[in-house]
Design a protein around this motif. Structure first.
Motif, PDB file in Angstrom:
ATOM      1  N   ARG A 139       0.831  -1.206   0.000  1.00 60.85           N
ATOM      2  CA  ARG A 139       0.000   0.000   0.000  1.00 60.85           C
ATOM      3  C   ARG A 139       0.865   1.256   0.000  1.00 60.85           C
ATOM      4  NH1 ARG A 139      -5.543   0.643   3.291  1.00 60.85           N
ATOM      5  NH2 ARG A 139      -5.682  -1.436   2.382  1.00 60.85           N
ATOM      6  N   ALA A 140       1.915   1.260   0.815  1.00 64.70           N
ATOM      7  CA  ALA A 140       2.817   2.411   0.846  1.00 64.70           C
ATOM      8  C   ALA A 140       3.532   2.586  -0.494  1.00 64.70           C
ATOM      9  CB  ALA A 140       3.831   2.231   1.974  1.00 64.70           C
ATOM     10  N   HIS A 141       3.943   1.465  -1.090  1.00 59.89           N
ATOM     11  CA  HIS A 141       4.624   1.518  -2.387  1.00 59.89           C
ATOM     12  C   HIS A 141       3.714   2.099  -3.460  1.00 59.89           C
ATOM     13  CE1 HIS A 141       6.922   0.352  -5.884  1.00 59.89           C
ATOM     14  NE2 HIS A 141       5.983  -0.499  -6.266  1.00 59.89           N
ATOM     15  N   GLY A 146       3.865   9.767   1.921  1.00 57.42           N
ATOM     16  CA  GLY A 146       3.614   9.505   3.320  1.00 57.42           C
ATOM     17  C   GLY A 146       4.787   8.845   4.017  1.00 57.42           C
ATOM     18  N   GLU A 147       4.508   8.276   5.198  1.00 56.78           N
ATOM     19  CA  GLU A 147       5.538   7.642   6.017  1.00 56.78           C
ATOM     20  C   GLU A 147       5.228   6.169   6.222  1.00 56.78           C
ATOM     21  OE1 GLU A 147       5.904   9.577   9.774  1.00 56.78           O
ATOM     22  OE2 GLU A 147       6.528  11.499   8.928  1.00 56.78           O
ATOM     23  N   LEU A 148       6.283   5.360   6.234  1.00 54.08           N
ATOM     24  CA  LEU A 148       6.172   3.947   6.578  1.00 54.08           C
ATOM     25  C   LEU A 148       7.125   3.674   7.731  1.00 54.08           C
ATOM     26  CD1 LEU A 148       4.944   1.132   5.768  1.00 54.08           C
ATOM     27  CD2 LEU A 148       7.106   0.741   4.571  1.00 54.08           C
ATOM     28  N   HIS A 149       6.591   3.123   8.820  1.00 56.80           N
ATOM     29  CA  HIS A 149       7.390   2.747   9.978  1.00 56.80           C
ATOM     30  C   HIS A 149       7.313   1.234  10.125  1.00 56.80           C
ATOM     31  CE1 HIS A 149       7.637   6.949  11.481  1.00 56.80           C
ATOM     32  NE2 HIS A 149       6.455   7.057  10.881  1.00 56.80           N
ATOM     33  N   ALA A 150       8.463   0.564  10.158  1.00 57.29           N
ATOM     34  CA  ALA A 150       8.480  -0.901  10.214  1.00 57.29           C
ATOM     35  C   ALA A 150       9.571  -1.374  11.161  1.00 57.29           C
ATOM     36  CB  ALA A 150       8.717  -1.487   8.823  1.00 57.29           C
ATOM     37  N   SER A 151       9.221  -2.327  12.038  1.00 59.90           N
ATOM     38  CA  SER A 151      10.199  -2.877  12.968  1.00 59.90           C
ATOM     39  C   SER A 151      10.486  -4.328  12.632  1.00 59.90           C
ATOM     40  CB  SER A 151       9.688  -2.767  14.408  1.00 59.90           C
ATOM     41  OG  SER A 151       8.581  -3.617  14.617  1.00 59.90           O
ATOM     42  N   SER A 207       8.702  -6.207  19.692  1.00 54.44           N
ATOM     43  CA  SER A 207       7.545  -5.789  18.900  1.00 54.44           C
ATOM     44  C   SER A 207       7.812  -5.951  17.414  1.00 54.44           C
ATOM     45  CB  SER A 207       7.173  -4.335  19.206  1.00 54.44           C
ATOM     46  OG  SER A 207       8.125  -3.453  18.634  1.00 54.44           O
ATOM     47  N   TRP A 208       6.727  -5.912  16.678  1.00 47.55           N
ATOM     48  CA  TRP A 208       6.779  -6.031  15.218  1.00 47.55           C
ATOM     49  C   TRP A 208       5.625  -5.174  14.721  1.00 47.55           C
ATOM     50  CZ3 TRP A 208       5.065 -11.452  13.082  1.00 47.55           C
ATOM     51  CH2 TRP A 208       4.783 -11.364  11.707  1.00 47.55           C
ATOM     52  N   PHE A 209       5.942  -4.136  14.006  1.00 46.94           N
ATOM     53  CA  PHE A 209       4.876  -3.276  13.491  1.00 46.94           C
ATOM     54  C   PHE A 209       5.215  -2.820  12.080  1.00 46.94           C
ATOM     55  CE2 PHE A 209       7.651  -0.616  16.208  1.00 46.94           C
ATOM     56  CZ  PHE A 209       8.125   0.301  15.286  1.00 46.94           C
ATOM     57  N   VAL A 210       4.167  -2.586  11.317  1.00 47.09           N
ATOM     58  CA  VAL A 210       4.273  -1.965  10.002  1.00 47.09           C
ATOM     59  C   VAL A 210       3.144  -0.952   9.937  1.00 47.09           C
ATOM     60  CG1 VAL A 210       4.379  -2.281   7.509  1.00 47.09           C
ATOM     61  CG2 VAL A 210       5.142  -4.118   9.024  1.00 47.09           C
ATOM     62  N   VAL A 211       3.495   0.328   9.842  1.00 48.45           N
ATOM     63  CA  VAL A 211       2.500   1.393   9.916  1.00 48.45           C
ATOM     64  C   VAL A 211       2.679   2.322   8.723  1.00 48.45           C
ATOM     65  CG1 VAL A 211       1.510   3.221  11.340  1.00 48.45           C
ATOM     66  CG2 VAL A 211       2.668   1.275  12.436  1.00 48.45           C
ATOM     67  N   PHE A 212       1.631   2.436   7.902  1.00 47.30           N
ATOM     68  CA  PHE A 212       1.655   3.382   6.788  1.00 47.30           C
ATOM     69  C   PHE A 212       0.768   4.554   7.157  1.00 47.30           C
ATOM     70  CE2 PHE A 212      -0.346   4.724   2.631  1.00 47.30           C
ATOM     71  CZ  PHE A 212       0.707   5.560   2.284  1.00 47.30           C
ATOM     72  N   PRO A 221      -8.112   4.375  -2.755  1.00 50.80           N
ATOM     73  CA  PRO A 221      -7.976   3.179  -1.915  1.00 50.80           C
ATOM     74  C   PRO A 221      -6.545   2.765  -1.655  1.00 50.80           C
ATOM     75  CG  PRO A 221      -8.723   2.605  -4.143  1.00 50.80           C
ATOM     76  CD  PRO A 221      -8.800   4.093  -4.028  1.00 50.80           C
ATOM     77  N   ASP A 222      -5.618   3.109  -2.548  1.00 52.51           N
ATOM     78  CA  ASP A 222      -4.228   2.709  -2.366  1.00 52.51           C
ATOM     79  C   ASP A 222      -3.440   3.681  -1.507  1.00 52.51           C
ATOM     80  OD1 ASP A 222      -4.467   0.377  -3.815  1.00 52.51           O
ATOM     81  OD2 ASP A 222      -3.953   1.326  -5.714  1.00 52.51           O
ATOM     82  N   THR A 223      -4.085   4.732  -1.021  1.00 46.00           N
ATOM     83  CA  THR A 223      -3.368   5.723  -0.218  1.00 46.00           C
ATOM     84  C   THR A 223      -3.945   5.829   1.190  1.00 46.00           C
ATOM     85  OG1 THR A 223      -4.778   7.540  -0.998  1.00 46.00           O
ATOM     86  CG2 THR A 223      -2.807   7.046  -2.279  1.00 46.00           C
ATOM     87  N   THR A 224      -4.815   4.912   1.571  1.00 47.53           N
ATOM     88  CA  THR A 224      -5.428   4.986   2.887  1.00 47.53           C
ATOM     89  C   THR A 224      -4.512   4.394   3.960  1.00 47.53           C
ATOM     90  OG1 THR A 224      -6.576   2.911   2.417  1.00 47.53           O
ATOM     91  CG2 THR A 224      -7.789   4.949   2.020  1.00 47.53           C
ATOM     92  N   ALA A 225      -4.718   4.834   5.182  1.00 48.90           N
ATOM     93  CA  ALA A 225      -3.879   4.438   6.301  1.00 48.90           C
ATOM     94  C   ALA A 225      -4.024   2.951   6.605  1.00 48.90           C
ATOM     95  CB  ALA A 225      -4.253   5.259   7.529  1.00 48.90           C
ATOM     96  N   ALA A 226      -2.948   2.358   7.126  1.00 51.25           N
ATOM     97  CA  ALA A 226      -2.974   0.956   7.522  1.00 51.25           C
ATOM     98  C   ALA A 226      -1.894   0.731   8.568  1.00 51.25           C
ATOM     99  CB  ALA A 226      -2.741   0.045   6.323  1.00 51.25           C
ATOM    100  N   GLY A 227      -2.224  -0.060   9.572  1.00 47.49           N
ATOM    101  CA  GLY A 227      -1.245  -0.327  10.616  1.00 47.49           C
ATOM    102  C   GLY A 227      -1.389  -1.725  11.184  1.00 47.49           C
ATOM    103  N   LEU A 228      -0.257  -2.385  11.382  1.00 49.44           N
ATOM    104  CA  LEU A 228      -0.182  -3.689  12.033  1.00 49.44           C
ATOM    105  C   LEU A 228       0.700  -3.547  13.263  1.00 49.44           C
ATOM    106  CD1 LEU A 228      -0.332  -6.948  11.965  1.00 49.44           C
ATOM    107  CD2 LEU A 228       1.863  -6.775  10.775  1.00 49.44           C
ATOM    108  N   LEU A 229       0.224  -4.084  14.393  1.00 55.06           N
ATOM    109  CA  LEU A 229       1.020  -4.073  15.615  1.00 55.06           C
ATOM    110  C   LEU A 229       1.005  -5.478  16.206  1.00 55.06           C
ATOM    111  CD1 LEU A 229       2.617  -2.694  17.873  1.00 55.06           C
ATOM    112  CD2 LEU A 229       0.433  -2.023  18.903  1.00 55.06           C
ATOM    113  N   VAL A 230       2.202  -6.027  16.431  1.00 59.43           N
ATOM    114  CA  VAL A 230       2.354  -7.380  16.963  1.00 59.43           C
ATOM    115  C   VAL A 230       3.324  -7.319  18.131  1.00 59.43           C
ATOM    116  CG1 VAL A 230       2.855  -9.774  16.412  1.00 59.43           C
ATOM    117  CG2 VAL A 230       2.081  -8.235  14.596  1.00 59.43           C
ATOM    118  N   LEU A 231       2.962  -7.944  19.243  1.00 62.22           N
ATOM    119  CA  LEU A 231       3.812  -7.980  20.424  1.00 62.22           C
ATOM    120  C   LEU A 231       4.145  -9.423  20.768  1.00 62.22           C
ATOM    121  CD1 LEU A 231       1.959  -5.382  22.688  1.00 62.22           C
ATOM    122  CD2 LEU A 231       3.867  -4.966  21.119  1.00 62.22           C
TER     123      LEU A 231
END
Length: 260
Positions: A139-141, A146-151, A207-212, A221-231
């Protein structure tokens, strides 16, 4: 707000009744047993050849939320996404970033908290979170803004996994502002146009996260926010949730910026 508190908020805000119904014209297949195993002990009920869901076609999967159909996908797309793959296709680069699209009956399991085990405890459970990570990166690609944060827990994982490196080479070649996080055992900035955040302990090691987080003027639709958070709650056992709600995604992105 810490990441663990952020997770609890996401999980409690999104708690709903979800049911995944498989409707087919023929008998059972390996996909049926795979779905049952994948969602065992999860807040998603799987029914096979369900007559309680009215659909136009056979051989589809239907996601039902509070007795309303919210997504429908051909069974063939669900088989390609779950039955015929494992996590290796994401890490080895067998699956290109542009091919990481998931069927809507999986992506629309947003805001459902999962508790999943990695190998060797289970062979497929963690695949759902890995696939969702790549979906958010896609989605970010596509947005290319915008910003992409990934751990990654360990920054060297980017370099060790061919598929991950290829995905982040594509992302860093565009106009997305990419930030990566993990323990400092490799320097991503030596090969990628990204900003690396290195450290140990909460947020880096567990932690493991991918946040756009898209820009405020983004549309489509391809520019909407999305976030995954895993602990990681214990070795190789994870609690994960993803969301497409702009407010919670923005809150998660801000938590990451402030804490890490």
């Amino acid at each position: 707000m810490r990441l663990d508190a952020q997770f609890e908020k996401l999980a409690s805000d999104g708690a709903t009744d979800r049911r995944l119904a498989v409707v087919r014209r023929d008998g059972s297949t390996p996909l049926d047993s795979m779905l049952r195993r994948l969602f065992t002990d999860q807040p998603v009920t799987v029914t096979i050849n369900s007559s309680a869901v009215e659909v136009v076609d056979d051989d589809v999967a239907v996601l039902v939320e509070n007795d309303e159909v919210v997504a429908t996908s051909p069974l063939a797309s669900l088989e390609r996404a779950i039955l015929m793959v494992n996590s290796d296709i994401y890490t080895t680069g067998t699956l290109d970033l542009d091919d990481a699209e998931l069927p809507s009956v999986l992506t629309e399991l947003a805001d459902v908290p999962f508790r999943l085990r990695g190998y060797p405890h289970a062979h497929k459970e963690k695949l759902l979170l890995i696939a969702m990570s790549r979906q958010i990166e896609l989605r970010a690609h596509r947005a290319d803004r915008g910003e992409l944060h990934a751990s990654f827990q360990r920054l060297s994982r980017i370099d060790d996994e061919t598929g991950t490196m290829r995905a982040y080479e594509r992302l860093s070649d565009g106009d997305v502002d990419v930030h990566v996080y993990g323990e400092p055992d490799w320097d991503p900035e030596s090969r990628l146009d990204v900003t690396a955040h290195a450290g140990y302990g909460h947020g880096y090691s567990d932690s493991w996260f991918v946040v756009f987080d898209p820009p405020s003027d983004a549309v489509g639709p391809d520019t909407t926010a999305a976030g995954l958070l895993v602990l990681e709650e214990e070795p190789n056992v994870w609690r994960g949730v993803w969301t497409f709600r702009p407010g919670p995604v923005a809150d998660l992105a801000e938590t990451v910026r402030r804490q890490l």
